[in-house]
Scaffold this active site. Sequence first.
Site, short mmCIF file in Angstrom:
data_model
loop_
_atom_site.label_atom_id
_atom_site.label_comp_id
_atom_site.label_asym_id
_atom_site.label_seq_id
_atom_site.Cartn_x
_atom_site.Cartn_y
_atom_site.Cartn_z
N ASP A 1 0.89 -1.22 0.06
CA ASP A 1 0.15 0.11 -0.10
C ASP A 1 1.17 1.29 -0.02
O ASP A 1 0.39 2.45 0.38
CB ASP A 1 -0.86 -0.05 1.25
N ASP B 1 4.84 -9.51 9.04
CA ASP B 1 5.18 -7.91 8.96
C ASP B 1 6.54 -7.58 8.35
O ASP B 1 7.52 -8.32 8.18
CB ASP B 1 4.72 -7.04 10.14
N ASP C 1 9.12 -5.80 9.29
CA ASP C 1 10.40 -5.86 9.97
C ASP C 1 10.69 -7.41 10.54
O ASP C 1 11.55 -7.66 11.37
CB ASP C 1 9.90 -5.06 11.32
N ASP D 1 -6.40 -8.04 14.10
CA ASP D 1 -5.58 -9.27 14.23
C ASP D 1 -6.49 -9.86 15.65
O ASP D 1 -7.16 -11.12 15.69
CB ASP D 1 -4.23 -9.11 14.79
#
Length: 546
Positions: free
Chosen positions: A128, A183, A185, A276
């Site tokens: 995005d 994610d 990281d 989540d």
Amino acid sequence: MFAHANSGLALWLAGQHGLQHYLHTHYGDKTFEHLYRWNSFDTLLLVPYFTVMIVLAFYGIHRYQLVYLYYKHKKNAAKEPTSRFTELPFVTVQLPIFNEQFVIDRLIDACCKIDYPTDRLEIQVLDDSTDETVKVASEIVERYRALGHPIVYLHRSNRYGYKAGALDVGLKSAKGEFVAIFDADFVPPADWLMRVIHHFAEPKIGMVQTRWTHLNRDYSILTQIEGILLDGHFVLEHGGRSRAGVFFNFNGTAGMWRRKAIDQAGGWQHDTLTEDTDLSYRAQIAGWKFKYLQDVECPAELPIEMTAFKTQQARWAKGLIQTSKKILPKVWASDQPWRTKLEAFYHLTANLSYPLMVVLSVLLMPAMIIRFYQGWFQMLIIDVPLFMASTLSISSFYLVSQKELYPKTWLKTFLFLPFLMSLGIGLTVTNTKAVLEALFGIKSSFKRTPKYRVEKKGERSQASKYRKRLGIVPWIELLIGCYFAATIRYTLANENYFTVPFLLLFVLGYWYTSLMSLFQGRFERFRLGGGANTDESSPKPFPVGV
């Protein structure tokens, strides 16, 4: 020599007299006993003070309960899968990203090294981004596709639904019966997928969560404390809840879902900032079982800046309260056992302690004055137990988690406890704002946690690229810290020395979070010798903050 000995004896006797005099005048003198009389003003102050203390004490006792559950049900810890697939199922790996140009290559590289048959695997990069990440990510994906890796790049020109929206769009074209999510990281190990997938051979398992570890834990005091905080969550919260068979949540990353569980629970929804946890509770209410694998690790990068850490914590605090408003009525109406419902309540409402801490901060000094004149015995039998229940539980909670993970070095955690407790206090203003927004239905965007690919102490970051602008919150924190500094001055003037260490935690916490938010960039330049990256995305780089 005798003169020297005599002078030493005199000093010792003087010290003994001074201590005896202090104890007598403060705790043994009955001159003013029974002279204090209740009045309406004191009552108006002490009723909310004790109400807040009692509520905080209940949440503190709940931390002890999680430790108890963790050890009581130790035999229920998930280890090896009870059965295995004879033929490996198709898996989709989703990588939701937004403006992650510094870490996207590390993530994709790690996912392409995952040990799993390529004909049973697909990797979706769900981008995005609105900056250079678009070009960087698409080129990396094309390079790996040319090498034969089953990876695709999906870019959205709008952020509708934020991360939940991106995951939902990815599912529309996903081929996998199971979906793993990482994610930007995170750096999943090559054997991660094979260690997780076979747990889904049990047909009622809807989600498997693994434990986060930390690539840059030793970068600074802040990252050390963040690591301890997350260890407490993953060891005792997840460990205690999963072993006891009550509800716990997917953490948004480093976990895998059964696609059917997502669909039956209503899919990804974006009306909360913790999509989540929202999906986790809906799936478990629908009858799906979750597993937590404490021994399966997935390393990730901790926020290196106070502003990024506060943004992350505020998002989680607001999202959990939003989820509690949405989900708790469904939990109470379900046929789940009472203990599951009660644990869900504690879990989803825990962040209400932040506005309560703000109230406590305001009332602490006047309440302390009133309680002092009421007498030390009342303080001893009422205030101390409440303080032990609400505050000491925090330190013991995190000490236990470190002892579980690092049995040989856990004692050094004692050195970090004052900073850990101070940081928790310092977050109260930011998180209170987030909690109040959730309670009053004020919507806000999904604010990502910036990642800078800083793994070792002394490495230079490019934090200025995504550094946030400053609001009024750090200035409020600074003022509250000054208020508690004045409180310490008052206690010293009245020789009430026993409360000083506790009050120092408030001063340190509020000043630390405020100053690090205001001058994070300057501190980094000073720490690294003035050579930190100064390529700002804003023409006014300082001050910075949430």
